[in-house]
Design a protein around this motif. Sequence first.
Motif, PDB file in Angstrom:
ATOM      1  N   PRO A 111     -31.929 -11.148 -10.962  1.00  0.00           N
ATOM      2  CA  PRO A 111     -30.840 -10.245 -10.608  1.00  0.00           C
ATOM      3  C   PRO A 111     -31.001  -9.699  -9.188  1.00  0.00           C
ATOM      4  CG  PRO A 111     -32.482  -9.059 -11.876  1.00  0.00           C
ATOM      5  CD  PRO A 111     -32.964 -10.480 -11.779  1.00  0.00           C
ATOM      6  N   TYR A 112     -30.055  -8.893  -8.768  1.00  0.00           N
ATOM      7  CA  TYR A 112     -30.059  -8.221  -7.463  1.00  0.00           C
ATOM      8  C   TYR A 112     -30.140  -9.242  -6.327  1.00  0.00           C
ATOM      9  CZ  TYR A 112     -31.650  -4.885 -10.957  1.00  0.00           C
ATOM     10  OH  TYR A 112     -31.788  -4.150 -12.108  1.00  0.00           O
ATOM     11  N   GLU A 113     -29.426 -10.364  -6.526  1.00  0.00           N
ATOM     12  CA  GLU A 113     -29.534 -11.453  -5.570  1.00  0.00           C
ATOM     13  C   GLU A 113     -28.974 -11.097  -4.197  1.00  0.00           C
ATOM     14  OE1 GLU A 113     -26.029 -12.500  -8.352  1.00  0.00           O
ATOM     15  OE2 GLU A 113     -27.928 -11.420  -8.407  1.00  0.00           O
ATOM     16  N   GLN A 114     -28.018 -10.177  -4.138  1.00  0.00           N
ATOM     17  CA  GLN A 114     -27.460  -9.830  -2.830  1.00  0.00           C
ATOM     18  C   GLN A 114     -28.510  -9.170  -1.945  1.00  0.00           C
ATOM     19  OE1 GLN A 114     -24.354  -6.767  -2.390  1.00  0.00           O
ATOM     20  NE2 GLN A 114     -23.107  -8.342  -1.417  1.00  0.00           N
ATOM     21  N   ALA A 115     -29.262  -8.238  -2.506  1.00  0.00           N
ATOM     22  CA  ALA A 115     -30.325  -7.588  -1.741  1.00  0.00           C
ATOM     23  C   ALA A 115     -31.403  -8.596  -1.350  1.00  0.00           C
ATOM     24  CB  ALA A 115     -30.935  -6.445  -2.546  1.00  0.00           C
ATOM     25  N   LYS A 116     -31.702  -9.532  -2.242  1.00  0.00           N
ATOM     26  CA  LYS A 116     -32.698 -10.570  -1.928  1.00  0.00           C
ATOM     27  C   LYS A 116     -32.202 -11.472  -0.810  1.00  0.00           C
ATOM     28  CE  LYS A 116     -34.504 -10.595  -6.662  1.00  0.00           C
ATOM     29  NZ  LYS A 116     -34.614 -11.386  -7.920  1.00  0.00           N
ATOM     30  N   ALA A 117     -30.906 -11.773  -0.800  1.00  0.00           N
ATOM     31  CA  ALA A 117     -30.348 -12.598   0.271  1.00  0.00           C
ATOM     32  C   ALA A 117     -30.441 -11.878   1.610  1.00  0.00           C
ATOM     33  CB  ALA A 117     -28.897 -12.959  -0.038  1.00  0.00           C
ATOM     34  N   VAL A 118     -30.233 -10.565   1.607  1.00  0.00           N
ATOM     35  CA  VAL A 118     -30.372  -9.777   2.838  1.00  0.00           C
ATOM     36  C   VAL A 118     -31.819  -9.806   3.321  1.00  0.00           C
ATOM     37  CG1 VAL A 118     -30.215  -7.451   3.814  1.00  0.00           C
ATOM     38  CG2 VAL A 118     -28.397  -8.305   2.343  1.00  0.00           C
ATOM     39  N   LEU A 119     -32.762  -9.704   2.385  1.00  0.00           N
ATOM     40  CA  LEU A 119     -34.179  -9.769   2.760  1.00  0.00           C
ATOM     41  C   LEU A 119     -34.504 -11.119   3.377  1.00  0.00           C
ATOM     42  CD1 LEU A 119     -37.058  -8.639   2.752  1.00  0.00           C
ATOM     43  CD2 LEU A 119     -37.305  -9.484   0.402  1.00  0.00           C
ATOM     44  N   LEU A 120     -34.038 -12.198   2.775  1.00  0.00           N
ATOM     45  CA  LEU A 120     -34.292 -13.530   3.321  1.00  0.00           C
ATOM     46  C   LEU A 120     -33.656 -13.684   4.697  1.00  0.00           C
ATOM     47  CD1 LEU A 120     -35.340 -16.386   3.217  1.00  0.00           C
ATOM     48  CD2 LEU A 120     -33.402 -17.007   1.743  1.00  0.00           C
ATOM     49  N   ASP A 121     -32.461 -13.146   4.882  1.00  0.00           N
ATOM     50  CA  ASP A 121     -31.806 -13.205   6.186  1.00  0.00           C
ATOM     51  C   ASP A 121     -32.628 -12.488   7.245  1.00  0.00           C
ATOM     52  OD1 ASP A 121     -29.171 -13.704   7.780  1.00  0.00           O
ATOM     53  OD2 ASP A 121     -29.600 -11.580   8.084  1.00  0.00           O
ATOM     54  N   ALA A 122     -33.187 -11.317   6.868  1.00  0.00           N
ATOM     55  CA  ALA A 122     -34.006 -10.559   7.817  1.00  0.00           C
ATOM     56  C   ALA A 122     -35.265 -11.325   8.189  1.00  0.00           C
ATOM     57  CB  ALA A 122     -34.372  -9.208   7.211  1.00  0.00           C
ATOM     58  N   VAL A 123     -35.913 -11.919   7.203  1.00  0.00           N
ATOM     59  CA  VAL A 123     -37.126 -12.695   7.457  1.00  0.00           C
ATOM     60  C   VAL A 123     -36.805 -13.919   8.316  1.00  0.00           C
ATOM     61  CG1 VAL A 123     -38.902 -14.113   6.373  1.00  0.00           C
ATOM     62  CG2 VAL A 123     -38.288 -11.909   5.368  1.00  0.00           C
ATOM     63  N   ALA A 124     -35.702 -14.598   8.001  1.00  0.00           N
ATOM     64  CA  ALA A 124     -35.320 -15.778   8.774  1.00  0.00           C
ATOM     65  C   ALA A 124     -35.036 -15.418  10.229  1.00  0.00           C
ATOM     66  CB  ALA A 124     -34.095 -16.442   8.138  1.00  0.00           C
ATOM     67  N   THR A 125     -34.271 -14.372  10.445  1.00  0.00           N
ATOM     68  CA  THR A 125     -33.915 -13.968  11.800  1.00  0.00           C
ATOM     69  C   THR A 125     -35.149 -13.613  12.620  1.00  0.00           C
ATOM     70  OG1 THR A 125     -31.773 -13.144  11.039  1.00  0.00           O
ATOM     71  CG2 THR A 125     -32.559 -12.343  13.166  1.00  0.00           C
ATOM     72  N   ALA A 126     -36.085 -12.883  12.001  1.00  0.00           N
ATOM     73  CA  ALA A 126     -37.295 -12.484  12.717  1.00  0.00           C
ATOM     74  C   ALA A 126     -38.164 -13.680  13.080  1.00  0.00           C
ATOM     75  CB  ALA A 126     -38.106 -11.497  11.871  1.00  0.00           C
ATOM     76  N   ASN A 127     -38.006 -14.777  12.342  1.00  0.00           N
ATOM     77  CA  ASN A 127     -38.804 -15.980  12.605  1.00  0.00           C
ATOM     78  C   ASN A 127     -37.976 -17.075  13.271  1.00  0.00           C
ATOM     79  OD1 ASN A 127     -41.679 -15.686  11.346  1.00  0.00           O
ATOM     80  ND2 ASN A 127     -40.298 -14.724   9.876  1.00  0.00           N
TER      81      ASN A 127
END
Length: 404
Positions: free
Chosen positions: A226-242
């Motif tokens: 569950p809470y996939e939207q927040a997880k997608a935001v986390l992945l986006d943040a990690v991807a952008t930083a890398n």
Amino acid sequence: MDTSTVDRAFRAALYASADDHAALDTGASLLAADPAADGEVTRRGVEFVAGAWRRGWQPADVVRTVRRELEDVHERLAAALILEQAPHDRPRGPRWAAQLAQLTEDAPTAPARPDRFTHATALLELYRLLLRLPTLEDLDEPQTQGETRAGRTTTTTPQSSESRMLTRIRALLAKAEATEFPDEAEALSAKAQELMARHSIDEALLAGQAQDAAGPTAWRIGVDQPYEQAKAVLLDAVATANHCRAVWNEPLGFSTVVGFEPDLEVAELLYTSLLVQATTAMTKAEAAQRAGGRRRTKTFRQSFLAAYAHRIGIRLASAAEEAAGQAAEEAAGGTAGQAGAAARSDGGLLPVLASREAAVTERTETMFPETTTTRLRAVTDAAGWTEGSRAADRAEVRSRRRLD
């Protein structure tokens, strides 16, 4: 071979206009009554798997979707079909091979086979899903040594031979996930992020010197309920930083992350670790809230993870900027180190990073010419937001200067 039983069963259960249990029951009854059809049923299933590959799917994508939409028995059947099809498939890249190896490793001991009707029903439910998988973007994965494409031999290093740097990063994050002490987790995560940033910069500089360096590629990373939207935001943040870009496919439960392979490796590794750390911190914070008499678990968790993702994004961006600045200073000052030497010989660090950023952006826009921005939903719990922000601060991903 007489395939009339299979044809009649498939017409009833898979190709009929009516999508109901009665159609499945009819098809399953036909298959259950004819054991001689079992081999043909499996052969058709292997064909359906190959059809999914032609539509851009990969083994992990199929298994993840089956797990999301159906039951454990269907997941076992899907894994068996994928492994059955693999020897007949064309050469694939190292990530594909790693997914097949993971399926083999994760294969559980199969429970006793149910009655023929139940087994046939499960197969038809799986086949119905496989036939309806939509077409995805072609990830065009690099191939391993000795494979050919367009008449040329490629020399991509397999994923299994990961660098010692990645091994160190993986070990640090594993310790951060396992420890019960926030200060220790903070120190381990900070060191891991420092190594990730340096690894990315060194790889960028080395690739900048190479004449035949590979361009950006793309990986799919699961974003589970569950809470996939927040997880997608986390992945986006990690991807952008890398130095990567992430595009979330909400209906299918994954994000496609575009970037250079070394950056994709560390982005996936860091996302997985931060998700584990966030879940651990959320569980502890939730227990404290319950002890105080709170009961709104769902809104607390949603708000916690949303705040965690938001705050981690800010901190990761700062860490990446600091690491790039430090490397540029080392190059300009002539300090010792591989990164500094490479930067001086290739005209500087920042142009190399800018060129790679432009290449990633171009590849992303080519793969996804139309995207939309989504706002976080249901972030309404102030306590959850506060606790999530605090947990992100404790994760402390700021890059620190090395002690020489």
